[in-house]
Design a protein around this motif. Sequence first.
Motif, mmCIF file in Angstrom:
data_model
loop_
_atom_site.group_PDB
_atom_site.id
_atom_site.type_symbol
_atom_site.label_atom_id
_atom_site.label_comp_id
_atom_site.label_asym_id
_atom_site.label_seq_id
_atom_site.Cartn_x
_atom_site.Cartn_y
_atom_site.Cartn_z
ATOM 1 N N ALA A 1 -18.642 85.552 38.811
ATOM 2 C CA ALA A 1 -19.592 85.442 39.915
ATOM 3 C C ALA A 1 -20.249 86.802 40.151
ATOM 4 C CB ALA A 1 -18.887 84.969 41.180
ATOM 5 N N VAL A 2 -21.507 86.785 40.576
ATOM 6 C CA VAL A 2 -22.273 88.022 40.746
ATOM 7 C C VAL A 2 -22.810 88.091 42.176
ATOM 8 C CG1 VAL A 2 -24.216 89.407 39.916
ATOM 9 C CG2 VAL A 2 -22.939 87.942 38.320
ATOM 10 N N ASP A 3 -22.477 89.172 42.856
ATOM 11 C CA ASP A 3 -22.967 89.409 44.211
ATOM 12 C C ASP A 3 -24.401 89.928 44.126
ATOM 13 O OD1 ASP A 3 -23.435 90.063 46.834
ATOM 14 O OD2 ASP A 3 -21.642 91.312 47.081
ATOM 15 N N VAL B 1 -26.292 89.599 33.788
ATOM 16 C CA VAL B 1 -26.115 90.971 33.315
ATOM 17 C C VAL B 1 -26.727 91.940 34.318
ATOM 18 C CG1 VAL B 1 -26.516 92.564 31.401
ATOM 19 C CG2 VAL B 1 -26.316 90.110 30.957
ATOM 20 N N PRO B 2 -25.975 92.941 34.783
ATOM 21 C CA PRO B 2 -26.566 93.973 35.649
ATOM 22 C C PRO B 2 -27.501 94.873 34.843
ATOM 23 C CG PRO B 2 -24.151 93.933 35.814
ATOM 24 C CD PRO B 2 -24.528 93.140 34.609
ATOM 25 N N THR B 3 -28.673 95.170 35.385
ATOM 26 C CA THR B 3 -29.601 96.124 34.774
ATOM 27 C C THR B 3 -29.983 97.147 35.827
ATOM 28 O OG1 THR B 3 -31.683 95.055 35.376
ATOM 29 C CG2 THR B 3 -30.531 94.184 33.437
ATOM 30 N N ASP B 4 -30.718 98.188 35.413
ATOM 31 C CA ASP B 4 -31.162 99.205 36.367
ATOM 32 C C ASP B 4 -32.071 98.610 37.429
ATOM 33 O OD1 ASP B 4 -29.732 101.078 34.983
ATOM 34 O OD2 ASP B 4 -31.436 101.771 33.780
ATOM 35 N N LEU C 1 -17.452 89.347 27.196
ATOM 36 C CA LEU C 1 -17.883 89.806 25.884
ATOM 37 C C LEU C 1 -19.321 89.376 25.596
ATOM 38 C CD1 LEU C 1 -14.648 89.253 23.762
ATOM 39 C CD2 LEU C 1 -15.456 91.323 24.896
ATOM 40 N N MET C 2 -19.750 88.236 26.170
ATOM 41 C CA MET C 2 -21.150 87.856 26.038
ATOM 42 C C MET C 2 -22.048 88.886 26.722
ATOM 43 S SD MET C 2 -21.475 85.056 24.238
ATOM 44 C CE MET C 2 -23.096 84.437 24.679
ATOM 45 N N ARG C 3 -21.630 89.373 27.881
ATOM 46 C CA ARG C 3 -22.407 90.419 28.558
ATOM 47 C C ARG C 3 -22.457 91.682 27.711
ATOM 48 N NH1 ARG C 3 -19.877 88.129 33.203
ATOM 49 N NH2 ARG C 3 -18.233 89.700 33.287
ATOM 50 N N GLN C 4 -21.312 92.039 27.102
ATOM 51 C CA GLN C 4 -21.294 93.208 26.232
ATOM 52 C C GLN C 4 -22.229 93.027 25.042
ATOM 53 O OE1 GLN C 4 -17.095 93.805 25.300
ATOM 54 N NE2 GLN C 4 -17.042 95.529 26.713
ATOM 55 N N ARG C 5 -22.215 91.810 24.467
ATOM 56 C CA ARG C 5 -23.102 91.559 23.322
ATOM 57 C C ARG C 5 -24.557 91.701 23.749
ATOM 58 N NH1 ARG C 5 -22.539 86.271 19.538
ATOM 59 N NH2 ARG C 5 -20.901 87.579 18.640
ATOM 60 N N HIS C 6 -24.896 91.165 24.931
ATOM 61 C CA HIS C 6 -26.268 91.290 25.412
ATOM 62 C C HIS C 6 -26.632 92.759 25.630
ATOM 63 C CE1 HIS C 6 -26.509 87.012 25.772
ATOM 64 N NE2 HIS C 6 -27.657 87.054 26.422
ATOM 65 N N ALA C 7 -25.672 93.525 26.139
ATOM 66 C CA ALA C 7 -25.929 94.949 26.340
ATOM 67 C C ALA C 7 -26.215 95.638 25.012
ATOM 68 C CB ALA C 7 -24.734 95.606 27.036
ATOM 69 N N ALA D 1 -33.295 97.991 29.829
ATOM 70 C CA ALA D 1 -32.029 98.537 29.339
ATOM 71 C C ALA D 1 -30.913 97.878 30.112
ATOM 72 C CB ALA D 1 -31.991 100.051 29.531
ATOM 73 N N VAL D 2 -29.873 97.430 29.410
ATOM 74 C CA VAL D 2 -28.782 96.692 30.040
ATOM 75 C C VAL D 2 -27.520 97.534 30.001
ATOM 76 C CG1 VAL D 2 -27.412 94.596 29.972
ATOM 77 C CG2 VAL D 2 -29.811 94.529 29.325
ATOM 78 N N THR D 3 -26.827 97.606 31.129
ATOM 79 C CA THR D 3 -25.573 98.340 31.166
ATOM 80 C C THR D 3 -24.514 97.463 31.793
ATOM 81 O OG1 THR D 3 -26.111 99.292 33.325
ATOM 82 C CG2 THR D 3 -26.713 100.585 31.392
ATOM 83 N N VAL D 4 -23.263 97.643 31.351
ATOM 84 C CA VAL D 4 -22.130 96.963 31.959
ATOM 85 C C VAL D 4 -21.289 98.020 32.656
ATOM 86 C CG1 VAL D 4 -20.079 95.577 31.567
ATOM 87 C CG2 VAL D 4 -22.121 95.195 30.182
ATOM 88 N N PRO D 5 -21.267 98.048 33.989
ATOM 89 C CA PRO D 5 -20.532 99.082 34.700
ATOM 90 C C PRO D 5 -19.060 99.086 34.336
ATOM 91 C CG PRO D 5 -21.922 97.793 36.196
ATOM 92 C CD PRO D 5 -21.922 97.099 34.891
ATOM 93 N N ALA D 6 -18.460 100.273 34.343
ATOM 94 C CA ALA D 6 -17.034 100.380 34.037
ATOM 95 C C ALA D 6 -16.204 99.596 35.020
ATOM 96 C CB ALA D 6 -16.616 101.855 34.042
#
Length: 585
Positions: A440-442, A473-476, A536-542, A570-575
């Motif tokens: 889920a994404v806030d 996916v979170p982006t800037d 892992l799908m989010r990572q692949r998209h990143a 640009a796509v990033t996955v926060p730590a």
Amino acid sequence: MTVSGIRAALAADPGLGAGNVLHKLIEHGAALDSPGMTFDTAVDEHPAGHPLTLGELRDAVAARAAWLSEQGIGPRDPVAVYVTTAADTFLHFMALNWLGAIPALMNPNLPGDVAAEYIRRLRAVGLLTDADHRRLLARSERGLELGFRIDAVYDVTATPVGDPAAAPVPYRHADEDPIAITHSSGTTRMPAAVTQTHGNLFVGTRLLRLKKPRARGTDRILSVLPAPHAAGIMAINHALCNRSELLYISRPDDGPAVVDAIESWRPTGVFGFAVTWAELARIDLSERAVDSVSLWYNTGDCAHEPHIRHLVTAGSYERVTREGVQRVPGSMFVDGLGSSEMGHSAFHITHTPDTERYGRCVGQVHDFVEIKLLDPATGDEVPVGEVGLCGMKSASLSPGYWNDSLNTYRNHRNGYYLTGDLLYRDEEGYYYHVDRMVDAVDLGQGRWLYTAMSEERILKASPDVLDCTVVAVPTDAGVVTDVLLTLHPWADPHRDWEPAVRGALSDAAAATLRSVLVIGDDKLVIGPTGKVRKFLMRQRHAADAVAANTTAADATAADPTAAAATAADAVTVPASTAAAESGAR
């Protein structure tokens, strides 16, 4: 003794549990020539498909127990079981339980490097495996270390040569004794090792299967559940205790093989996970001989409405009419929500061709379960109609994670186990599953994107879509959502699917929609139990986005007029997101 007499004797035996069903059946008078189990592979001198009697099953297990005892395996020894077939899984599960050892059942689809690290973390004293999985381990860097970290590696082709008469007296289990370590599917690569005890993994079987009338459709069961899963153990104990015939097949992800087994074996009930129902949705069941099935039983993730409707129109079942009990076209689908940690599904709902309560409704709570929906931030119970994090109390719960007290305690709050599921409850006491907490994404300002509920809405709105995956996916610039569609064979892959998808989504989800892509199954990142791994799908998209940006930058350097090509996000996955991906099931 009659079946009802055996069931009554078992129900009244306080020493009966998940680790000794085979012995207790014989102790309470079950005939040795009565049903044991049937496997889709050969067992010793018996060919594939041979229905083992209870006596033949006991002898096969006793032979393996005798052999393992001669190797020094005894009470409380954790032994990893990394094998291909359902037969090897369950025969060694029972043999190790015979000795009081603790089988750590591993999904055969685990990659070798993940399996090797998982075994290392178990601190197992032995490994039972086959040639294929030995090769997988040998090819992994971590696997090369196993020879120094594990006392012995046993080949499952050697264990049947033991003398059944030489098996020691069966170990006497207490309720708190571990009888298995099963692993969750996990949302990252490393699954969680879930401890199962003699007591907790038998609560549902005792209270639902023995102390109540035998459920319709369970006299002849085909199980397509993953054998190493907690649900697999419960399925065999359910069948044995209720004296049901049981065929267990080793490939639950093979839809055509499942239908072939239904046609040839003629079960009355089929037990499986949601991934199996998605596979069966590819097949026109009206053209197949599946009329013997009156019950489909689902656990793990709740199933999607189109997949359920596809199944309940098939088969046949008994229904009370004005003319009495009659067999009518259609079937029942029992849905719920469960996980390895829950030990048994906490919820239940039954669908027939006439039911209309869908929308990811997982039903009501079993009598032996207490559920509270909690505010993730405060831990306070949320009101009816509001989404909350599922907190559970039950004797069926696993006591925790093997060798991992950190996550054992982290997943509890105010005396409740946090399942990781987001649900809401209506005024009638029915619960609805909207998403996993990690998926889920806030979106801020009280708005949320629920990926599982979004998938449900897309599937209901678009009958040509076989399955879909929503990846946020979170982006800037904020959250963006890609919807990945798998289509039925008759659907047009070149159609513009974006309007239909957008129209099915909530306003909050639709505002994040970036793209709708028709993909093949090979583009999905699938875990060992067949679930899509969204992390892992989010990572692949990143990674894809970074690669696209790099290509665009190179093109711009070579041709300044191509500057517009650098507009890709640009796509990033926060730590922090990665750290949170330790979800179960």
